[in-house]
Design a protein around this motif. Structure first.
Motif, PDB file in Angstrom:
ATOM      1  N   ALA A 182      -3.348  -1.408   7.681  1.00  0.00           N
ATOM      2  CA  ALA A 182      -3.071  -1.763   6.286  1.00  0.00           C
ATOM      3  C   ALA A 182      -4.310  -1.585   5.413  1.00  0.00           C
ATOM      4  O   ALA A 182      -4.207  -1.124   4.269  1.00  0.00           O
ATOM      5  N   ALA A 183      -5.481  -1.932   5.929  1.00  0.00           N
ATOM      6  CA  ALA A 183      -6.711  -1.748   5.149  1.00  0.00           C
ATOM      7  C   ALA A 183      -6.937  -0.277   4.853  1.00  0.00           C
ATOM      8  O   ALA A 183      -7.316   0.096   3.735  1.00  0.00           O
TER       9      ALA A 183
ATOM     10  N   ASP B 190      -4.165   0.845   2.256  1.00  0.00           N
ATOM     11  CA  ASP B 190      -4.445   0.343   0.910  1.00  0.00           C
ATOM     12  C   ASP B 190      -5.573   1.151   0.267  1.00  0.00           C
ATOM     13  O   ASP B 190      -5.534   1.441  -0.934  1.00  0.00           O
TER      14      ASP B 190
ATOM     15  N   THR C   4      -4.087   4.509  -0.770  1.00  0.00           N
ATOM     16  CA  THR C   4      -3.276   4.346  -1.974  1.00  0.00           C
ATOM     17  C   THR C   4      -4.155   4.172  -3.203  1.00  0.00           C
ATOM     18  O   THR C   4      -3.936   4.803  -4.247  1.00  0.00           O
ATOM     19  N   THR C   5      -5.162   3.312  -3.101  1.00  0.00           N
ATOM     20  CA  THR C   5      -6.046   3.049  -4.235  1.00  0.00           C
ATOM     21  C   THR C   5      -6.802   4.301  -4.654  1.00  0.00           C
ATOM     22  O   THR C   5      -7.033   4.542  -5.847  1.00  0.00           O
TER      23      THR C   5
ATOM     24  N   ASN D  85       6.631   0.081   0.457  1.00  0.00           N
ATOM     25  CA  ASN D  85       5.926  -0.931   1.241  1.00  0.00           C
ATOM     26  C   ASN D  85       5.897  -2.259   0.482  1.00  0.00           C
ATOM     27  O   ASN D  85       6.949  -2.795   0.128  1.00  0.00           O
ATOM     28  N   THR D  86       4.728  -2.797   0.203  1.00  0.00           N
ATOM     29  CA  THR D  86       4.647  -4.131  -0.395  1.00  0.00           C
ATOM     30  C   THR D  86       4.271  -4.090  -1.871  1.00  0.00           C
ATOM     31  O   THR D  86       3.728  -5.053  -2.401  1.00  0.00           O
TER      32      THR D  86
ATOM     33  N   LEU E 198       2.209  -2.088  -3.886  1.00  0.00           N
ATOM     34  CA  LEU E 198       0.984  -1.612  -4.526  1.00  0.00           C
ATOM     35  C   LEU E 198       1.246  -0.329  -5.304  1.00  0.00           C
ATOM     36  O   LEU E 198       0.743  -0.154  -6.423  1.00  0.00           O
TER      37      LEU E 198
ATOM     38  N   CYS F  62       6.145  -8.290  -1.391  1.00  0.00           N
ATOM     39  CA  CYS F  62       6.191  -7.380  -2.531  1.00  0.00           C
ATOM     40  C   CYS F  62       6.306  -8.160  -3.845  1.00  0.00           C
ATOM     41  O   CYS F  62       5.542  -7.931  -4.788  1.00  0.00           O
TER      42      CYS F  62
ATOM     43  N   ASN G 134       3.172  -9.890  -4.765  1.00  0.00           N
ATOM     44  CA  ASN G 134       2.188  -8.971  -5.336  1.00  0.00           C
ATOM     45  C   ASN G 134       2.480  -8.693  -6.803  1.00  0.00           C
ATOM     46  O   ASN G 134       1.562  -8.620  -7.633  1.00  0.00           O
TER      47      ASN G 134
END
Length: 355
Positions: free
Chosen positions: A150-151, A154, A157-158, A182-183, A185, A213, A216
């Motif tokens: 996940a790290a 993320d 994605t960022t 996903n959640t 982002l 989600c 967030n």
């Protein structure tokens, strides 16, 4: 390539895992951070700083000195950042999340690549975790896999989504579906990047993602503009949307499944509806310098995540989209020189549904 050159190249494969862990250990021990704060430290000083024997530190540092990442002053015996000095800490962090993912998710599982290819399943998950299924299911049960993967995702994605949104068009007031989001982002970044009166972004993913989600969305103050729909892309894709986004997803699957997903999106859109895809892509000629993805991603997808799938060439995705009833209006591949720390070039394909 002559025999000497061939064996030299083979040697790089033989020592690959060892080189990886030597470098990662320098980061994990804190050696790189220590040298950033205080250049010129000797092996003895570094050993005191990181809690390791000076002789062991010296052994580890031969490789980064050889590669030019660090330098060593022959007179004082002090080490300093060399090539590493030119890399911003934020880019180091991006690289470290990938290195950690390779260590936790890949390094053990990849040794089951042969069996994974034979069975079409990530065999390492069964052998190491007793888990029948793919990585994306396993992360729900195994914290070490989840935290590492996940790290990394993320971070991807960022890093990539801003580039993605700069290169696509979402008309004002659109109803947008972030497929397999996903959640949330991606939906958050979509709204922040393309905000307009009436714009609404909906994450579509498995029902168990809903609580995280929605939390967030609330934490980003976007609960009024972003929503969630639970479901499975292989069963039914929600209708009523003007634009569908598919990011970091299609590369998980082989052609048959990708075609099924794209046909499902086509059926859910009205004529003129838009689709924008972000996928890692191989260059048209895998011998090009930008083809680093072929060094890693076949093993990542076949042995460690799905037992199938993997990136394709941009032209391949384009042809698959056209087969599924879309007219491609834009196809662009990323220039790796503009985004340090990225392992593989990504491609953007924008298309509309035709009659």
């Amino acid at each position: 390539m002559n025999p000497v050159a061939t064996f030299t190249r083979l040697r790089e494969y033989m020592v690959g895992p060892a080189r990886f862990m030597i470098l990662l250990s320098c980061f994990e021990l804190g050696i790189i951070d220590a040298l950033r704060e205080k250049p010129g430290m000797t092996a003895a000083e570094l050993g005191d700083a990181v809690g390791a024997a000076p002789g062991a530190v010296e052994q580890l540092l031969h490789l980064p000195v050889k590669e030019g990442f660090l330098s060593r002053d022959a007179r004082s015996g002090g080490y300093s950042l060399d090539a590493f000095a030119g890399i911003a800490p934020v880019h180091f962090q991006q690289v470290l999340t990938v290195l950690n993912m390779i260590k936790v998710v890949m390094l053990r599982q990849v040794f089951y690549l042969t069996e994974s290819v034979r069975t079409g399943t990530p065999a390492g998950l069964k052998e190491l975790y007793g888990f029948d299924g793919n990585l994306y299911e396993a992360v729900a049960e195994h914290e070490d896999l989840r935290e590492s993967w996940a790290a990394m995702m993320d971070g991807v994605t960022t890093q990539l989504d801003p580039w993605f949104f700069r290169n696509i068009d979402i008309p004002s007031g659109s109803q947008v579906l972030d497929l397999a989001g996903n959640t949330g982002l991606g939906a958050i970044l979509a709204y922040q990047s393309k905000a307009s009166p009436g714009l609404r972004v909906t994450t579509f993913d498995l029902p168990e993602k809903e609580d995280e989600c929605l939390a967030n969305f609330r934490s980003h103050g976007l609960a009024e503009h972003c929503s969630f729909i639970g479901g499975d892309v292989f069963e039914s894709i929600p209708k009523g949307f003007d634009v569908v986004l598919i990011k970091h997803f299609l590369d998980m699957f082989d052609k048959k499944d990708v075609i099924e997903i794209l046909k499902g999106v086509n059926a859910a859109l009205d004529v003129g509806g838009r689709i924008n895809i972000l996928v890692p892509v191989y260059p048209e000629d895998v011998k090009e310098p930008s083809s680093a993805g072929v060094d890693m991603f076949p093993a990542y997808f076949l042995a460690c995540t799905m037992g199938k799938g993997g990136p394709q060439k941009l032209s391949t995705y384009r042809s698959w989209m056209e087969v599924c009833g879309f007219k491609v209006t834009k196809a662009v591949a990323q220039d790796l020189k503009t985004m340090p720390g990225t392992l593989i070039a990504h491609g953007i394909l924008s298309a509309t549904k035709v009659a």
